[in-house]
Structures are given as structure tokens and as C-alpha cells.
Write an enzyme that holds these catalytic residues in place. Structure first.
Site, PDB file in Angstrom:
ATOM      1  N   VAL A  11     -12.527   0.124 -18.696  1.00  0.00           N
ATOM      2  CA  VAL A  11     -13.894   0.297 -19.194  1.00  0.00           C
ATOM      3  C   VAL A  11     -14.315  -0.879 -20.055  1.00  0.00           C
ATOM      4  O   VAL A  11     -15.408  -1.441 -19.892  1.00  0.00           O
ATOM      5  CB  VAL A  11     -14.012   1.617 -19.989  1.00  0.00           C
ATOM      6  N   PHE A  29     -20.002   5.970 -16.604  1.00  0.00           N
ATOM      7  CA  PHE A  29     -19.965   6.739 -15.370  1.00  0.00           C
ATOM      8  C   PHE A  29     -19.620   5.798 -14.211  1.00  0.00           C
ATOM      9  O   PHE A  29     -20.298   5.778 -13.183  1.00  0.00           O
ATOM     10  CB  PHE A  29     -21.312   7.429 -15.127  1.00  0.00           C
ATOM     11  N   LEU A  30     -18.574   5.018 -14.384  1.00  0.00           N
ATOM     12  CA  LEU A  30     -18.201   4.000 -13.411  1.00  0.00           C
ATOM     13  C   LEU A  30     -17.253   4.574 -12.365  1.00  0.00           C
ATOM     14  O   LEU A  30     -16.339   5.327 -12.689  1.00  0.00           O
ATOM     15  CB  LEU A  30     -17.522   2.816 -14.109  1.00  0.00           C
ATOM     16  N   GLU A  47     -14.281   3.576  -9.956  1.00  0.00           N
ATOM     17  CA  GLU A  47     -13.340   2.495  -9.681  1.00  0.00           C
ATOM     18  C   GLU A  47     -13.552   2.027  -8.248  1.00  0.00           C
ATOM     19  O   GLU A  47     -13.708   2.805  -7.327  1.00  0.00           O
ATOM     20  CB  GLU A  47     -11.902   2.968  -9.890  1.00  0.00           C
ATOM     21  N   ASN A  99     -17.708  14.706 -14.631  1.00  0.00           N
ATOM     22  CA  ASN A  99     -16.439  14.567 -13.927  1.00  0.00           C
ATOM     23  C   ASN A  99     -15.907  15.907 -13.444  1.00  0.00           C
ATOM     24  O   ASN A  99     -15.304  16.000 -12.366  1.00  0.00           O
ATOM     25  CB  ASN A  99     -15.416  13.869 -14.815  1.00  0.00           C
ATOM     26  N   CYS A 107      -9.602   9.240 -14.508  1.00  0.00           N
ATOM     27  CA  CYS A 107     -10.651  10.065 -15.121  1.00  0.00           C
ATOM     28  C   CYS A 107     -10.534  11.544 -14.800  1.00  0.00           C
ATOM     29  O   CYS A 107     -10.376  12.369 -15.698  1.00  0.00           O
ATOM     30  CB  CYS A 107     -12.026   9.553 -14.701  1.00  0.00           C
ATOM     31  N   LYS A 137      -7.415  13.713 -16.140  1.00  0.00           N
ATOM     32  CA  LYS A 137      -7.380  13.710 -17.609  1.00  0.00           C
ATOM     33  C   LYS A 137      -8.579  14.437 -18.195  1.00  0.00           C
ATOM     34  O   LYS A 137      -8.436  15.221 -19.150  1.00  0.00           O
ATOM     35  CB  LYS A 137      -7.345  12.254 -18.090  1.00  0.00           C
TER      36      LYS A 137
END
Length: 438
Positions: free
Chosen positions: A11, A150-151, A153, A209, A261, A264
Site C-alpha cells: 500500500v 481499495f486497491l 493486487e 472486502n 486482504c 485478514k
């Protein structure tokens, strides 16, 4: 604007590079000397498409610097982002030790009025703890914001430069003004910056998420039911995805979700609910369903091999939890490989980017192939776990020729079942009936 970013993980590095790309003077700090030395030489600690070029260009043009001196990254900046890790604690809650340690450091070194922004994913109530930690040492005015990321990967640069929305939680107009100015270049197409109270901003990240994880687990369960009743999950997915109330995103079945993300954040949200005395029955079921889906993937492999893993050679295509990343955190591949080895199989794996990470995690427990076709040579089964583009249209005749047994378990539904069966493969996918062989 002068911007500081503390933490050069996924991040922090993406945020720092993208803020520099829009003309800000950015300094990124980390206590990891080796990581900072590498970044100064444009050697990145992660794989993310487009990020290396962004870092190299902005360093060369003087807008992006890397340092291990936290004071340098804090003293004169107008806004500082906390982007350090929040790993799950033993009880599933987010470990905030690093976040709060950085907050105290900001208080010690800030020499001008500053906006302190939590960019790390943190549970509701963290901003108040950050505010208290900064205040213990602060000699200058400061404000605290929550600005969750709010990326995705593999698409993080595009997500940051062209966001669907920017969420900012703050309780002061000065902080709101600073954040508006900082994000204005990314929102010229009219996408919104959504201001809200801090607690709601912190909750928004977890809610997003959890919703996406729910869609994935739901479709995995629908795929398993399709297998049981003879339906085709691809047809079902198209049928429900065309409903404007549902949409088509995150409806592809597979071996379960992983990454940095979803697992977790689902755990942390459940822990928050427990502490608040609230029930999250749906989210709890999502977590259970995901764990079961990873094990179900192994069952598909075992069934395809006639019920026996012992002595079998299994080729794996894909180790990262998704394509376009080298991230193996909570990857389904880890569960699948563990269970295959436990059942007595040997494993050889290929991945375009994640082999070094796999070697760090798995060592010599499995073999590694430099080329994708090397992995299948002499294998009893090929298992496709990650939907990298390079796996989408392989040379099936070559694969069939070098495999010991023509067993292909496609856990990403990349291939046409009729074609694979016609080519002589014993083909298994997720929620799609395979036609009878010739």
C-alpha cells in the site's frame, strides 16, 4: 504538496509512487534498510505491473525519495500516511502495534501543522488510538483522517490513478481541505470523494472486502452444487451476472480466495463484531466456506487421480493467490500443496512471478520449474491454480505428449471441457460438467 509515507509495503509503495506521479514531493520511509537500499536502486520488494516504471521515473525526476530516517519523512511534510502492516493477531484481531508506534513517532518529529492519515486497514476505533498516540508527544497542531485503500493486487496503479471513489473519514474542515487538494488530480473524471465520519470510513474498508469475499464464496458453493446436480456454473454466472442488481464482478468460482486482504480483513471484522457483541453470521459462514473450498480443491485432484495420491507426480501451474502478483499470502496453492504432500504425492510447480516467494515458504518440499512446460514433463496430473494469461491458451498437444497421465484439473475454469476431452484429457473443472470421452 509535501507528502510523507511511512511503510513501503504494497500500500505505501503504490501510494507514494502515485502521489509523486501527480507532482507532489513524496518521501517514503521504512525501517528495513535492505528494502530502502533496493528501492533507491529501483529494485522493488513486490511485483505489481507498472509500479517499477513509476518508481524509477519519479525518483529520476526528484519527486520521490526513500529513507530510513523517519524524522526526515515527518518533520516538514503537510500530510503523512501510515501504511505499515496490520497482521492478524492470534485471536484474529488486527495487530496495531506498528501503527501506534508510527503514530508516536509522528508526534515526536512533526515540526509543522500536519494531517495524519491511516492508510493501513485498521478496525473501527483505531483513529482515536492514533490521535492519542500522536498527542503524547506532539508540539504542533495535527488532525487525524481515515483513508482506506481499495486497491486490487495486479491492477493497483490503475485503481489508484483512476479510483471508483475515494473515502475520507475526518472530523475537521482543515483536514478535509488537505485531502481534497491531494486527491483532486485523480478525480477529474467526476468520480466522488466521499467524506464521512472516521468510524464509518474505517468500517467501509472491512465491509467492502467482506462483501467481495462473500460473492466469491457464494459462487464457489453454487459451483459445488452445480457439480452435484449436473448444472453448468458458467451459464449460471452469466444468468445472474446480467442482473443489474447483482452485476458480474467477483462471480468466478475457483479454489478459494487468498491474498493480503480478504482473509485478514474477514477475521478482523469477525473479531470486531465479537468485541461489540454483534453477530455476523453471514461473514462467519464465508470464512468457513472458503476454508472448505481450498480442501475441496484437493478432493477434486484426488478424485481425478482415481482416489489415490501416493506416488503420484502433480504439476502445479500458479502459486500466487491471483494473477499479476507474486503474493502468496493465504494462497489456495499453499493448502493444496500441503494436502498433496500429506497424501504422498510429489509436486513440481511453475509461476511467472511467485517462485522466489514459494522457495522462501516451501523450501525443498517441492520442485520448481523455470518453464511452464517443464513442470508437466512426466506428471500424472496438471493442476491449474492461478489464472495467469500465459496459462490461458497453452499447447495442449505438447502437454498431452509429455505427461505420464493426461489428467488436467482446471480450478480456474480456463479451458473448454469439450475441447479438452476431445484432445484425450481426463478433464475436471469447477461446477461444469465434462462431456464423455470419445
Amino acid at each position: 504538496m509535501n507528502v510523507g509515507v511511512i511503510g513501503t509495503g504494497y500500500v505505501g509503495l503504490v501510494a507514494g509512487a502515485c502521489f509523486a506521479e501527480t507532482g507532489n514531493d513524496v518521501v517514503c520511509a521504512d525501517v528495513d534498510v535492505a528494502k530502502i537500499d533496493g528501492l533507491r536502486r529501483n529494485v522493488l520488494p513486490i511485483y505489481e505491473p507498472g509500479l517499477e516504471a513509476l518508481v524509477e521515473r519519479n525518483q529520476a525526476e526528484g519527486r520521490l525519495r526513500f529513507t530510513t530516517d523517519l524524522a526526515e519523512a515527518i518533520a516538514q511534510v503537510e500530510v503523512v500516511f501510515i501504511a505499515v502492516g496490520t497482521p492478524p493477531d492470534e485471536d484474529g484481531s488486527a495487530d496495531l502495534r506498528h501503527v501506534l508506534a508510527v503514530a508516536e513517532t509522528i508526534g515526536r518529529y512533526a515540526e509543522r501543522a500536519i494531517v495524519v492519515v491511516t492508510k493501513s486497514t485498521v478496525p473501527v476505533g483505531t483513529a482515536a488510538k492514533v490521535r492519542a498516540a500522536v498527542a503524547r508527544h506532539a508540539r504542533v497542531p495535527f488532525h487525524v483522517c481515515a483513508n482506506p485503500e481499495f486497491l486490487k493486487e495486479g491492477a493497483a496503479i490503475d485503481d489508484f490513478l483512476k479510483p471508483d471513489r475515494v473515502v475520507v473519514g475526518t472530523d475537521h474542515e482543515d483536514a478535509r481541505r488537505v485531502m481534497n487538494e491531494l486527491y483532486a488530480p485523480f478525480l477529474r473524471t467526476g468520480k466522488p470523494i466521499i467524506h464521512m465520519d472516521i468510524a464509518s470510513a474505517e468500517m467501509t474498508k472491512y465491509a467492502a472486502n467482506a462483501m467481495l469475499a462473500t460473492r466469491i464464496s457464494f459462487m464457489n458453493e453454487m459451483a459445488n452444487l452445480c457439480d452435484a446436480v449436473g448444472a453448468d456454473v458458467d451459464a449460471v454466472r452469466r444468468g445472474i451476472g446480467s442482473d443489474s442488481r447483482i452485476g458480474s464482478s467477483f462471480l468466478f468460482p475457483g479454489p478459494g480466495y487468498g491474498g493480503s486482504c480478504f482473509p485478514k480483513d474477514v477475521q478482523a471484522l469477525l473479531r470486531t463484531a465479537t468485541e461489540a457483541g454483534a453477530a455476523l453470521e453471514v461473514v462467519a459462514a464465508v470464512e468457513r466456506a472458503n476454508a472448505q473450498q481450498k480442501l475441496a480443491s484437493v478432493s477434486r485432484v484426488r478424485a481425478a487421480l482415481g482416489g489415490r495420491l501416493e506416488g503420484r507426480r502433480v504439476a502445479i501451474w500458479g502459486l500466487a493467490f491471483k494473477a499479476n502478483t507474486d503474493d502468496m499470502r493465504e494462497s489456495p496453492a499453499l493448502t493444496v500443496i500441503d494436502e498433496l504432500l500429506r497424501g504422498g504425492a510429489s509436486v513440481i510447480a511453475h509461476d511467472p512471478e511467485a517462485i522466489p516467494e514459494a522457495q522462501r515458504r516451501l523450501g525443498t518440499r517441492i520442485d520448481y520449474a523455470e518453464a511452464m512446460y517443464d513442470a508437466v514433463d512426466g506428471a500424472d496430473a496438471l493442476v491449474v491454480l492461478t489464472d495467469w494469461n500465459v496459462y490461458r491458451n497453452p499447447d495442449f498437444a505438447r502437454i498431452r505428449r509429455v505427461m505420464r497421465a493426461a489428467v488436467l484439473v482446471d480450478l480456474r475454469n480456463l479451458y473448454d471441457p469439450a475441447r479438452l476431452v476431445a484432445l484425450g484429457f481426463h478433464y475436471t473443472s469447477v461446477g461444469r460438467p465434462a462431456p464423455e470421452g470419445p
